[in-house]
Write a protein that holds these residues in place. Structure first.
Motif, PDB file in Angstrom:
ATOM      1  N   LYS A  48       0.816  -1.212   0.000  1.00 38.50           N
ATOM      2  CA  LYS A  48       0.000   0.000   0.000  1.00 38.50           C
ATOM      3  C   LYS A  48       0.852   1.267   0.000  1.00 38.50           C
ATOM      4  O   LYS A  48       0.550   2.218  -0.726  1.00 38.50           O
ATOM      5  N   VAL A  49       1.917   1.288   0.775  1.00 41.20           N
ATOM      6  CA  VAL A  49       2.754   2.491   0.836  1.00 41.20           C
ATOM      7  C   VAL A  49       3.375   2.789  -0.531  1.00 41.20           C
ATOM      8  O   VAL A  49       3.460   3.953  -0.942  1.00 41.20           O
ATOM      9  N   GLU A  52       0.579   4.137  -2.761  1.00 41.40           N
ATOM     10  CA  GLU A  52       0.258   5.532  -2.429  1.00 41.40           C
ATOM     11  C   GLU A  52       1.296   6.487  -3.016  1.00 41.40           C
ATOM     12  O   GLU A  52       0.939   7.558  -3.527  1.00 41.40           O
ATOM     13  N   ASN A  53       2.560   6.098  -2.962  1.00 40.13           N
ATOM     14  CA  ASN A  53       3.607   6.932  -3.559  1.00 40.13           C
ATOM     15  C   ASN A  53       3.415   7.050  -5.070  1.00 40.13           C
ATOM     16  O   ASN A  53       3.575   8.133  -5.642  1.00 40.13           O
TER      17      ASN A  53
END
Length: 128
Positions: A48-49, A52-53
């Motif tokens: 997810k991180v 998101e980036n």
């Protein structure tokens, strides 16, 4: 090819395809950040991180994914051409050097450089 590399390449292909969808969705379909994140979560195996980036980049840089893909496809086309033309004289490291040696260039300039490199390599081979 090793199976784990094939799986990794499939994963990267899925990611690149999803990025094209996201880029277009955000800038032509009005997708929200959350819609884009959800799409990536459902269609890639990425964290997810990282997603998101990616989404933040595509929100602020329209058509970045499309430009990246077009560049990748053109460089792949040029590589295939060089491999076919040079056959046993093709060296991947040398090809990479030719693509990168002049820094940032347009795709037509890159094509011209590769065509010239191939012609020079063919000429050198004929002289041997």
């Amino acid at each position: 090819m090793k199976p784990h590399l094939t799986l990794w390449e499939c994963s990267l292909t899925r990611l690149r395809a999803a990025r094209l969808v996201i880029d277009s969705g955000i800038h032509t379909k009005g997708w929200t950040r959350q819609q884009s994140i959800d799409y990536m979560l459902n269609n890639t195996g990425w964290a997810k991180v990282d997603i998101e980036n990616d989404i933040n980049r595509y929100i602020s840089w329209p058509a970045q994914a499309n430009a990246y893909m077009l560049g990748m496809l053109e460089i792949r086309r040029l590589r295939d051409f060089a491999e076919q033309e040079l056959a046993d004289n093709f060296d991947l490291s040398d090809f990479h050097d030719r693509v990168l040696e002049n820094g940032s260039m347009t795709l037509p300039m890159t094509e011209k450089a590769i065509l010239s490199w191939v012609a020079n390599k063919q000429s050198e081979a004929r002289m041997r």
